[in-house]
Scaffold this active site. Structure first.
Site, PDB file in Angstrom:
ATOM      1  N   TYR A  52     -74.043 137.602 -66.716  1.00 45.98           N
ATOM      2  CA  TYR A  52     -73.058 138.296 -65.888  1.00 45.98           C
ATOM      3  C   TYR A  52     -73.650 138.970 -64.662  1.00 45.98           C
ATOM      4  O   TYR A  52     -73.353 140.138 -64.395  1.00 45.98           O
ATOM      5  CB  TYR A  52     -72.348 139.376 -66.715  1.00 45.98           C
ATOM      6  CG  TYR A  52     -71.625 138.868 -67.940  1.00 45.98           C
ATOM      7  CD1 TYR A  52     -70.715 137.820 -67.859  1.00 45.98           C
ATOM      8  CD2 TYR A  52     -71.843 139.456 -69.184  1.00 45.98           C
ATOM      9  CE1 TYR A  52     -70.046 137.365 -68.982  1.00 45.98           C
ATOM     10  CE2 TYR A  52     -71.172 139.000 -70.317  1.00 45.98           C
ATOM     11  CZ  TYR A  52     -70.277 137.955 -70.196  1.00 45.98           C
ATOM     12  OH  TYR A  52     -69.609 137.522 -71.310  1.00 45.98           O
ATOM     13  N   TYR A  89     -59.106 138.293 -72.410  1.00 46.92           N
ATOM     14  CA  TYR A  89     -60.446 137.678 -72.369  1.00 46.92           C
ATOM     15  C   TYR A  89     -60.807 137.256 -73.784  1.00 46.92           C
ATOM     16  O   TYR A  89     -60.662 138.039 -74.723  1.00 46.92           O
ATOM     17  CB  TYR A  89     -61.487 138.679 -71.839  1.00 46.92           C
ATOM     18  CG  TYR A  89     -62.899 138.221 -72.077  1.00 46.92           C
ATOM     19  CD1 TYR A  89     -63.544 137.358 -71.186  1.00 46.92           C
ATOM     20  CD2 TYR A  89     -63.589 138.605 -73.221  1.00 46.92           C
ATOM     21  CE1 TYR A  89     -64.828 136.904 -71.436  1.00 46.92           C
ATOM     22  CE2 TYR A  89     -64.873 138.154 -73.480  1.00 46.92           C
ATOM     23  CZ  TYR A  89     -65.485 137.305 -72.581  1.00 46.92           C
ATOM     24  OH  TYR A  89     -66.744 136.845 -72.835  1.00 46.92           O
ATOM     25  N   LYS A 147     -68.958 139.994 -83.345  1.00 45.81           N
ATOM     26  CA  LYS A 147     -69.573 141.266 -82.959  1.00 45.81           C
ATOM     27  C   LYS A 147     -70.007 142.130 -84.151  1.00 45.81           C
ATOM     28  O   LYS A 147     -71.032 141.875 -84.754  1.00 45.81           O
ATOM     29  CB  LYS A 147     -68.625 142.046 -82.043  1.00 45.81           C
ATOM     30  CG  LYS A 147     -68.502 141.435 -80.642  1.00 45.81           C
ATOM     31  CD  LYS A 147     -67.760 142.362 -79.709  1.00 45.81           C
ATOM     32  CE  LYS A 147     -67.460 141.734 -78.363  1.00 45.81           C
ATOM     33  NZ  LYS A 147     -68.564 141.810 -77.430  1.00 45.81           N
ATOM     34  N   ASP A 185     -57.349 137.839 -81.879  1.00 44.30           N
ATOM     35  CA  ASP A 185     -58.774 137.871 -81.553  1.00 44.30           C
ATOM     36  C   ASP A 185     -59.243 139.317 -81.753  1.00 44.30           C
ATOM     37  O   ASP A 185     -59.087 140.150 -80.863  1.00 44.30           O
ATOM     38  CB  ASP A 185     -58.979 137.394 -80.117  1.00 44.30           C
ATOM     39  CG  ASP A 185     -60.420 137.568 -79.646  1.00 44.30           C
ATOM     40  OD1 ASP A 185     -61.224 138.180 -80.372  1.00 44.30           O
ATOM     41  OD2 ASP A 185     -60.735 137.095 -78.527  1.00 44.30           O
TER      42      ASP A 185
HETATM   43  N1  PMP Z   1     -63.235 137.731 -77.734  1.00 43.28           N
HETATM   44  C1  PMP Z   1     -63.324 139.008 -77.338  1.00 43.28           C
HETATM   45  C2  PMP Z   1     -62.103 139.884 -77.406  1.00 43.28           C
HETATM   46  C3  PMP Z   1     -64.538 139.516 -76.880  1.00 43.28           C
HETATM   47  O1  PMP Z   1     -64.622 140.793 -76.465  1.00 43.28           O
HETATM   48  C4  PMP Z   1     -65.676 138.668 -76.853  1.00 43.28           C
HETATM   49  C5  PMP Z   1     -67.041 139.142 -76.388  1.00 43.28           C
HETATM   50  N2  PMP Z   1     -67.098 140.043 -75.394  1.00 43.28           N
HETATM   51  C6  PMP Z   1     -65.531 137.351 -77.270  1.00 43.28           C
HETATM   52  C7  PMP Z   1     -64.300 136.920 -77.711  1.00 43.28           C
HETATM   53  C8  PMP Z   1     -66.690 136.400 -77.258  1.00 43.28           C
HETATM   54  O2  PMP Z   1     -67.642 136.753 -78.186  1.00 43.28           O
HETATM   55  P1  PMP Z   1     -69.167 136.260 -78.031  1.00 43.28           P
HETATM   56  O3  PMP Z   1     -69.703 136.993 -76.834  1.00 43.28           O
HETATM   57  O4  PMP Z   1     -69.810 136.671 -79.311  1.00 43.28           O
HETATM   58  O5  PMP Z   1     -69.125 134.789 -77.837  1.00 43.28           O
END
Ligand code: PMP
Length: 419
Positions: A17, A145, A268, A239
């Site tokens: 990023y 996202y 996570k 999600d």
């Molecule tokens: N979905 C959400 C809501 C997220 O916040 C993130 C990661 N920031 C992801 C999916 C993707 O997860 P990863 O970075 O472990 O691929």
């Protein structure tokens, strides 16, 4: 090497990023412990980010380290095709026991993004298997996202997200605003009615849209969109990669709206932030659509490191800690301190909004303010924070001490005030 590793000429790394031409060099870090990050020069930072919300029990929790080390000496990894092992079997049952409603199967993968890819793939194939052709689009929300892989990018906000450059490359889905009142719910209802024949699923970050700018919506909105999805025969994908495991004040954000998804994505904090892992949970109704004598109806997916035993051991240990340590109480105490500690920011020039939910504190600034330039000012105050877009946010580990949390909120107040 003559000097320390971080002094060896230009780095071989490509950092996340950032514009590599102009981004400041990343800070060399040599150790983590609790809520502290130790830099190579000996400085210690109080962590306000918990490694992108994942390190919920703090770093190096002895119980997780112990369980992972024990697993390491027995079986660090084995393929999951045709084989099964105890850490995965136990973890799947434990996740089903705490998931909202009655989910019935768990598919393990490597990360949050892959958990989303698996959910999207299952939703598409679910309708195909049931003979409903043409249901090949998803409904997703502005400012949403869902990860950085192509499928996950395609259901993220195509205009507002950092994946803007790909908006003409990825599959175009149906992006709508979250309905925040009854009239908006009715309009969405009509929209879904008109388009249901081409919609496989709806994907949402329940209660908090993270990378889109830490935007909150109400439990009523969440319940309303879930109800609309059910009414129109659209699979509802929650999600909870960022919101799961108590971050928003309940075990899952869906719990606050008594919402039961058809598919649930986790990542996570699933492993306590120790090792990458994703999980996609499905209801029995979804799973049943894949059972057939026809091999074509099977889910053809199987990452090499699926259900990695070390990751499963970390996740099982993390679930132990949620059972044995007072995480729910810690999250409410953090919420109260964030509310109090950030409230003063409301009066500071340039501040548009201050909001707190669970262990998430956000100070939103006027557009045009360079929040990235604030990053070094946090470091000067011994704090690790990463303002982005138009916000400063704090998502600390749940084991943070009162004193450490006070230092985080004080740093936020001082940085916003420019003092
Ligand atoms: N979905 C959400 C809501 C997220 O916040 C993130 C990661 N920031 C992801 C999916 C993707 O997860 P990863 O970075 O472990 O691929």
């Amino acid at each position: 090497m003559n000097g320390p590793w971080y002094e060896e000429g230009p780095s071989a790394l490509w950092a996340p990023y950032c514009q590599m031409k102009t981004a400041p060099a990343p800070l060399p870090v040599v150790a983590t412990r609790g809520c502290r990050i130790t830099l190579a020069d000996g400085r210690e930072l109080i962590d306000g980010v918990a490694s992108w919300w994942s390190a919920c029990h703090g770093y190096n929790h002895p119980h997780i380290l112990d369980r992972v080390q024990a697993q390491l000496s027995v079986m660090p990894h084995v393929m999951f095709g045709g084989l099964v092992h105890e850490p995965a079997s136990v973890l799947a049952r434990r996740l089903l026991a705490i998931a909202p409603g009655a989910m019935s199967r768990v598919f393990f993968s490597d990360s949050g993004s892959t958990a989303v890819e698996v959910a999207l793939k299952i939703a598409l194939q679910y309708h195909k298997n049931l003979g409903r052709s043409g249901r090949d689009r998803f409904v997703c929300f502005s400012d949403g996202y869902h990860g950085d892989t192509l499928g996950a990018m395609s259901v993220s906000d195509p205009e507002a997200s950092m994946h803007r450059a790909f908006r003409d490359v990825v599959t175009k889905h149906l992006v709508v605003d979250l309905p925040r009142d009854s009239q908006a719910v009715r309009s969405l209802d009509a929209f879904l009615g008109a388009n249901a024949g081409r919609i496989a699923g709806m994907i949402i970050e329940p209660l908090v849209q993270g990378a889109g700018g830490m935007r909150f919506h109400s439990a009523e909105t969440l319940a309303a969109v879930r109800e609309l999805a059910s009414r129109h025969g659209i699979l509802f994908i929650a999600d909870e990669i960022a919101t799961g495991f108590w971050r928003t004040g309940s075990r899952f954000a869906c719990d606050q709206a008594a919402v039961v998804p058809d598919l649930l994505c986790l990542g996570k904090a699933l492993t306590g932030g120790v090792i990458g892992m994703g999980a996609t949970l499905a209801t029995d109704a979804v799973f049943q659509a894949f059972l057939s004598d026809d091999p074509e109806l099977a889910l053809m997916h199987g990452p090499t490191f699926m259900a990695n035993p070390l990751a499963c051991a970390a996740a099982n240990a993390s679930l132990d800690l949620f059972e044995t340590e007072p995480r729910a109480g810690q999250v409410s105490a953090i919420e109260a301190t964030l509310r109090e500690g950030l409230a003063e920011c409301r009066r500071l020039p340039g501040v548009v909004d201050v909001r707190v939910k669970g262990a998430i504190g956000v100070v939103q600034l006027e557009p045009g303010i360079d929040v990235r330039a604030m990053r070094p000012r946090f470091i000067e105050r011994g704090v690790w924070a990463r303002p982005f877009k138009d916000i400063i946010y704090l998502t600390p580990s749940f084991v943070i001490s009162q004193d450490e949390l006070d230092r985080l909120t004080r740093a936020a107040r001082e940085v916003v005030a420019g003092t």
